[in-house]
Design an enzyme around this catalytic site. Structure first.
Site, PDB file in Angstrom:
ATOM      1  N   THR A 196     -11.076  -6.822  -4.591  1.00  0.00           N
ATOM      2  CA  THR A 196     -12.417  -6.769  -5.198  1.00  0.00           C
ATOM      3  C   THR A 196     -12.967  -5.345  -5.093  1.00  0.00           C
ATOM      4  O   THR A 196     -13.778  -4.932  -5.909  1.00  0.00           O
ATOM      5  CB  THR A 196     -13.391  -7.752  -4.499  1.00  0.00           C
ATOM      6  N   ASP A 244       0.822  -1.212   0.000  1.00  0.00           N
ATOM      7  CA  ASP A 244       0.000   0.000   0.000  1.00  0.00           C
ATOM      8  C   ASP A 244       0.861   1.268   0.000  1.00  0.00           C
ATOM      9  O   ASP A 244       1.968   1.270   0.528  1.00  0.00           O
ATOM     10  CB  ASP A 244      -0.917  -0.029   1.229  1.00  0.00           C
ATOM     11  N   ASN A 301     -11.086  -2.595  -5.344  1.00  0.00           N
ATOM     12  CA  ASN A 301     -10.317  -1.655  -6.171  1.00  0.00           C
ATOM     13  C   ASN A 301     -10.953  -1.381  -7.545  1.00  0.00           C
ATOM     14  O   ASN A 301     -10.553  -0.445  -8.236  1.00  0.00           O
ATOM     15  CB  ASN A 301      -8.873  -2.141  -6.365  1.00  0.00           C
ATOM     16  N   TRP A 302     -11.977  -2.164  -7.918  1.00  0.00           N
ATOM     17  CA  TRP A 302     -12.639  -1.907  -9.210  1.00  0.00           C
ATOM     18  C   TRP A 302     -13.318  -0.551  -9.246  1.00  0.00           C
ATOM     19  O   TRP A 302     -13.637  -0.041 -10.321  1.00  0.00           O
ATOM     20  CB  TRP A 302     -13.670  -3.014  -9.519  1.00  0.00           C
ATOM     21  N   LEU A 343      -6.914  -4.658   7.573  1.00  0.00           N
ATOM     22  CA  LEU A 343      -6.724  -5.805   6.675  1.00  0.00           C
ATOM     23  C   LEU A 343      -7.298  -5.573   5.290  1.00  0.00           C
ATOM     24  O   LEU A 343      -6.909  -6.256   4.337  1.00  0.00           O
ATOM     25  CB  LEU A 343      -7.354  -7.065   7.279  1.00  0.00           C
ATOM     26  N   SER A 344      -8.236  -4.636   5.161  1.00  0.00           N
ATOM     27  CA  SER A 344      -8.846  -4.346   3.861  1.00  0.00           C
ATOM     28  C   SER A 344      -9.247  -5.623   3.110  1.00  0.00           C
ATOM     29  O   SER A 344      -8.958  -5.778   1.928  1.00  0.00           O
ATOM     30  CB  SER A 344      -7.907  -3.490   3.001  1.00  0.00           C
ATOM     31  N   GLY A 380      -0.087   5.432  -4.434  1.00  0.00           N
ATOM     32  CA  GLY A 380      -0.698   6.696  -4.843  1.00  0.00           C
ATOM     33  C   GLY A 380      -0.071   7.868  -4.104  1.00  0.00           C
ATOM     34  O   GLY A 380       0.258   8.903  -4.717  1.00  0.00           O
TER      35      GLY A 380
HETATM   36  C1  IPE Z   1      -5.563  -2.727  -0.233  1.00  0.00           C
HETATM   37  O1  IPE Z   1      -5.188  -1.405  -0.375  1.00  0.00           O
HETATM   38  C2  IPE Z   1      -5.528  -3.421  -1.556  1.00  0.00           C
HETATM   39  C3  IPE Z   1      -4.214  -3.552  -2.187  1.00  0.00           C
HETATM   40  C4  IPE Z   1      -3.078  -3.199  -1.672  1.00  0.00           C
HETATM   41  C5  IPE Z   1      -4.236  -4.162  -3.493  1.00  0.00           C
HETATM   42  P1  IPE Z   1      -6.269  -0.233  -0.531  1.00  0.00           P
HETATM   43  O2  IPE Z   1      -5.509   1.032  -0.642  1.00  0.00           O
HETATM   44  O3  IPE Z   1      -7.222  -0.559  -1.616  1.00  0.00           O
HETATM   45  O4  IPE Z   1      -7.041  -0.341   0.867  1.00  0.00           O
HETATM   46  P2  IPE Z   1      -7.941   0.737   1.626  1.00  0.00           P
HETATM   47  O5  IPE Z   1      -8.992   1.187   0.658  1.00  0.00           O
HETATM   48  O6  IPE Z   1      -7.048   1.865   2.024  1.00  0.00           O
HETATM   49  O7  IPE Z   1      -8.477   0.014   2.818  1.00  0.00           O
HETATM   50  C1  IPE Z   2      -1.665   0.175  -3.349  1.00  0.00           C
HETATM   51  O1  IPE Z   2      -1.415   1.538  -3.417  1.00  0.00           O
HETATM   52  C2  IPE Z   2      -1.864  -0.429  -4.721  1.00  0.00           C
HETATM   53  C3  IPE Z   2      -3.262  -0.810  -5.007  1.00  0.00           C
HETATM   54  C4  IPE Z   2      -4.267  -0.729  -4.175  1.00  0.00           C
HETATM   55  C5  IPE Z   2      -3.526  -1.316  -6.347  1.00  0.00           C
HETATM   56  P1  IPE Z   2      -2.584   2.592  -3.435  1.00  0.00           P
HETATM   57  O2  IPE Z   2      -2.933   2.887  -4.853  1.00  0.00           O
HETATM   58  O3  IPE Z   2      -3.707   2.158  -2.574  1.00  0.00           O
HETATM   59  O4  IPE Z   2      -1.867   3.858  -2.795  1.00  0.00           O
HETATM   60  P2  IPE Z   2      -2.497   4.898  -1.777  1.00  0.00           P
HETATM   61  O5  IPE Z   2      -3.018   4.118  -0.623  1.00  0.00           O
HETATM   62  O6  IPE Z   2      -3.579   5.629  -2.499  1.00  0.00           O
HETATM   63  O7  IPE Z   2      -1.351   5.780  -1.393  1.00  0.00           O
HETATM   64 MG    MG Z   3      -4.114   2.401  -0.614  1.00  0.00          MG
END
Ligand code: IPE
Ligand code: IPE
Ligand code: MG
Length: 240
Positions: free
Chosen positions: A65, A19, A67-68, A194-195, A22
């Protein structure tokens, strides 16, 4: 996945929520995909570190699931990145005899990514020196729901009595029943949740949270997590 009583200082199975891509990109005034690309480098580094430290199984949360719901161009970029990773890194899987596997609703992936994934999984299926498991369109609740459905069908067909349903049977209906449960779960970027990752399998995992963003997480950070793990006392309910 099945319960494992790890007696070694080195975890047999490490699971990672990668994580912070972004935020890493935003700090640099770049689009999110820039962070995801840098994150792929971290995955390469950690995979090598697993080999060097003797960690046999590495499961990484690459796409949930949930992230879509992200903008279409980000999702598309991630799927392209997956294809690039598979193409670029396949030779390294062969060199190190690492088997590639996937968990999640793989059928949800775009056809081109799915085809590449299936091809590399097939090409590496006879290796067992290391295992790289990609969680793609993965959700822990979906995994358990799918298992419950399969078990219910067996009961309905008269092949199974409700009293025969125990933990081992449920575990056998999860995505990878032959893979031991993770011993150590790492989440980067400072989030402590844990997401929806491996809800069943992480029951007794040691949890390690670090503020380091995933694209900055390399061999030294991984080694630090292993050192922390080696100091933990896993009791599995036994007295201290
Ligand atoms: C969890 O990260 C999923 C992955 C790392 C692929 P997210 O960034 O999607 O989780 P939340 O939304 O902060 O809980
Ligand atoms: C984890 O990084 C990668 C995926 C969930 C695909 P993020 O894209 O969630 O990065 P942040 O949490 O927005 O910084
Ligand atoms: Mg994230």
């Amino acid at each position: 996945m099945t319960a494992s009583a790890a007696t070694s200082d080195i975890p047999r199975h490490v699971a990672i929520i990668m994580d912070g891509n972004g935020r890493w990109a935003r700090k640099r005034g770049q689009p999110r995909i820039f962070g995801h690309r840098a994150g792929a480098e971290s995955l390469r580094a950690v995979l090598r570190a697993c080999r060097d430290h003797g960690v046999t199984y590495l499961t990484v949360y690459a796409f949930s699931t949930e992230n879509w719901v992200r903008p279409q161009d980000e999702v598309r970029g991630l799927m392209t990145l997956l294809r690039t990773f598979l193409k670029k890194d396949e030779h390294e899987l062969h060199e190190n005899q690492v088997r590639l596997r996937a968990i999640g609703r793989i059928d949800d992936l775009p056809q081109s990514a799915r085809a590449e994934l299936t091809r590399v999984m097939e090409a590496t299926r006879h290796y067992d020196k290391g295992h790289l498991i990609l969680a793609l369109s993965y959700g822990g609740r979906t995994e358990i729901t799918d298992a419950v459905r399969a078990i219910a069908r067996n009961v309905q067909a008269g092949d199974l009595e409700p009293d025969q349903i125990d933990e081992a049977l449920i575990a056998r209906h999860l995505y990878l029943p032959d893979v031991p449960d993770p011993d150590l779960m790492i989440r980067t970027s400072g989030e402590q949740r844990l997401s929806n990752f491996l809800l069943w399998e992480l029951s007794y995992a040691e949890l390690y949270f670090t503020d380091t963003l995933w694209p900055d997480f390399r061999e030294a950070h991984f080694a630090e997590a292993l050192t922390d793990y080696s100091r933990r006392c896993r009791r599995f309910g036994a007295p201290s």
